[in-house]
Design a protein around this motif. Sequence first.
Motif, PDB file in Angstrom:
ATOM      1  N   UNK A  84       0.825  -1.206   0.000  1.00 57.32           N
ATOM      2  CA  UNK A  84       0.000   0.000   0.000  1.00 57.32           C
ATOM      3  C   UNK A  84       0.864   1.264   0.000  1.00 57.32           C
ATOM      4  N   UNK A  85       1.972   1.223   0.720  1.00 54.70           N
ATOM      5  CA  UNK A  85       2.867   2.383   0.710  1.00 54.70           C
ATOM      6  C   UNK A  85       3.427   2.636  -0.682  1.00 54.70           C
ATOM      7  N   UNK A  86       3.802   1.553  -1.380  1.00 56.37           N
ATOM      8  CA  UNK A  86       4.343   1.711  -2.723  1.00 56.37           C
ATOM      9  C   UNK A  86       3.268   2.169  -3.707  1.00 56.37           C
ATOM     10  N   UNK A  87       2.043   1.647  -3.541  1.00 51.63           N
ATOM     11  CA  UNK A  87       0.953   2.094  -4.414  1.00 51.63           C
ATOM     12  C   UNK A  87       0.682   3.585  -4.225  1.00 51.63           C
ATOM     13  N   UNK A  88       0.646   4.015  -2.969  1.00 50.08           N
ATOM     14  CA  UNK A  88       0.449   5.447  -2.713  1.00 50.08           C
ATOM     15  C   UNK A  88       1.597   6.261  -3.283  1.00 50.08           C
ATOM     16  N   UNK A  89       2.818   5.759  -3.148  1.00 52.72           N
ATOM     17  CA  UNK A  89       3.981   6.494  -3.639  1.00 52.72           C
ATOM     18  C   UNK A  89       3.883   6.715  -5.148  1.00 52.72           C
ATOM     19  N   UNK A 151      -9.436  16.645  -1.502  1.00 52.05           N
ATOM     20  CA  UNK A 151      -9.312  15.588  -2.508  1.00 52.05           C
ATOM     21  C   UNK A 151      -8.023  14.805  -2.347  1.00 52.05           C
ATOM     22  N   UNK A 152      -6.937  15.517  -2.120  1.00 52.78           N
ATOM     23  CA  UNK A 152      -5.668  14.817  -1.896  1.00 52.78           C
ATOM     24  C   UNK A 152      -5.703  13.968  -0.634  1.00 52.78           C
ATOM     25  N   UNK A 153      -6.336  14.487   0.414  1.00 60.55           N
ATOM     26  CA  UNK A 153      -6.417  13.731   1.669  1.00 60.55           C
ATOM     27  C   UNK A 153      -7.238  12.456   1.481  1.00 60.55           C
ATOM     28  N   UNK A 154      -8.353  12.554   0.771  1.00 59.75           N
ATOM     29  CA  UNK A 154      -9.200  11.360   0.567  1.00 59.75           C
ATOM     30  C   UNK A 154      -8.512  10.343  -0.340  1.00 59.75           C
ATOM     31  N   UNK A 155      -7.789  10.810  -1.354  1.00 60.62           N
ATOM     32  CA  UNK A 155      -7.055   9.886  -2.212  1.00 60.62           C
ATOM     33  C   UNK A 155      -5.971   9.160  -1.423  1.00 60.62           C
ATOM     34  N   UNK A 156      -5.254   9.902  -0.596  1.00 62.51           N
ATOM     35  CA  UNK A 156      -4.213   9.269   0.231  1.00 62.51           C
ATOM     36  C   UNK A 156      -4.826   8.283   1.219  1.00 62.51           C
ATOM     37  N   UNK A 157      -5.980   8.660   1.812  1.00 60.78           N
ATOM     38  CA  UNK A 157      -6.642   7.754   2.754  1.00 60.78           C
ATOM     39  C   UNK A 157      -7.082   6.475   2.056  1.00 60.78           C
ATOM     40  N   UNK A 158      -7.576   6.607   0.825  1.00 63.01           N
ATOM     41  CA  UNK A 158      -8.014   5.427   0.076  1.00 63.01           C
ATOM     42  C   UNK A 158      -6.854   4.485  -0.196  1.00 63.01           C
ATOM     43  N   UNK A 159      -5.683   5.042  -0.483  1.00 64.31           N
ATOM     44  CA  UNK A 159      -4.528   4.213  -0.829  1.00 64.31           C
ATOM     45  C   UNK A 159      -3.800   3.676   0.397  1.00 64.31           C
ATOM     46  N   UNK A 160      -3.782   4.454   1.482  1.00 61.80           N
ATOM     47  CA  UNK A 160      -2.986   4.074   2.647  1.00 61.80           C
ATOM     48  C   UNK A 160      -3.772   3.309   3.691  1.00 61.80           C
ATOM     49  N   UNK A 161      -5.099   3.344   3.627  1.00 63.50           N
ATOM     50  CA  UNK A 161      -5.892   2.637   4.624  1.00 63.50           C
ATOM     51  C   UNK A 161      -5.724   1.138   4.439  1.00 63.50           C
ATOM     52  N   UNK A 162      -5.502   0.367   5.517  1.00 65.43           N
ATOM     53  CA  UNK A 162      -5.376  -1.093   5.399  1.00 65.43           C
ATOM     54  C   UNK A 162      -6.601  -1.712   4.752  1.00 65.43           C
TER      55      UNK A 162
END
Length: 376
Positions: A84-89, A151-162
Amino acid sequence: MTWTRRASDVISGLLLNLATGMAALALVAMLLVSLALIPVAGIGLPLLDRLRMLVRSLARIQRAWVSVALDSDSPWRAAGSDKRDLAWLAVHACTWPFPPLVIWGLLVAFDYIFTRVSVVQPTRVTAFALSVSVAAIATVTLAALPLLRTGQARLSALLLRPATSPAARIRQLTKSRAEVVDAQAAELRRIERDLHDGAQAKLVAIRMNLGLARNIRDPAQVQMMIDEAHEVAGEALTDLRDLVRGIHPPVLADRGLAGAVQAAALLCPVPVEVQIDLPGRLEAPVESAVYFAAAEALTNVAKHSGASRVWLRVSHAAGLLRVAVRDDGRGGADIAAGTGLRGIDRRLSAFDGRLILNSPAGGPTQLIMELPCALS
């Protein structure tokens, strides 16, 4: 919250994402280079390991910001996984230019209207049109900034949330706690057995020897039995010391995790290069779990790896304790196939830690232990 405080939060959030976006882009480039260098011994894997730490640290910063931006102190704030960290990156490296481009476009529109329309022969109509245009662009800009931040916060939450649901997380924690309880029960049975077969048996022998010596008239025989009781008492004391050392090593209480790990490295038959970056003490249960996990890892290296050298690194950053053990052995280690590795995994799971194993056939092997914890 006042509008000035809200504006400050929005602008600081956008600037933070601008910085993390450029860092993400640089990390993606360096990860590609490190993957290409994996066949080069001594360069690829250590570089990839360092970059993985940087990716986790950057993702941890983003999680902390997301929890503030979305006003949510969710349990996933400190959690994470490499995938998930790599996907967000990767996504963040591609999407971070979008907010600056939107703001730049609005400023270009404002500049166009101000510089082109205002040069027309000023009339009441053009002045009114200019005022309306400027007000409209300012309104759109002020409305777009918080929307971009959210929008950036929600996108990051979607990618970083377990990916695990709360129910799955509860089941996982229940299972880990049950394994810890079983391990503790087995440890208590081992201590009871060691006491019964070791120190207790020797103390009984001492009592019997002293009882017999009380009824013997021959001084030489009495002296012999006292000497024998003295020797057995020394053996019983050694057994008790070994037992206590197995429960909580004195060096751990005296010198902390750093000193205990260095002592364990000195006892390892394989040469160990130790690097410790630990500016404080951990809670006693965490220190004990990490010490025994590191000692077990060194024992596994000595028994099974065929390695000629080991590198052990202990570090703490951003609330995460990390212990990395790397050797130049034959590789092929598997958590499912070894009781030692499963025992390490159980110790870590009791503190919401995780065990990461990278051991391809032919080596090298790298074992990474991570626990969320604070320094005193």
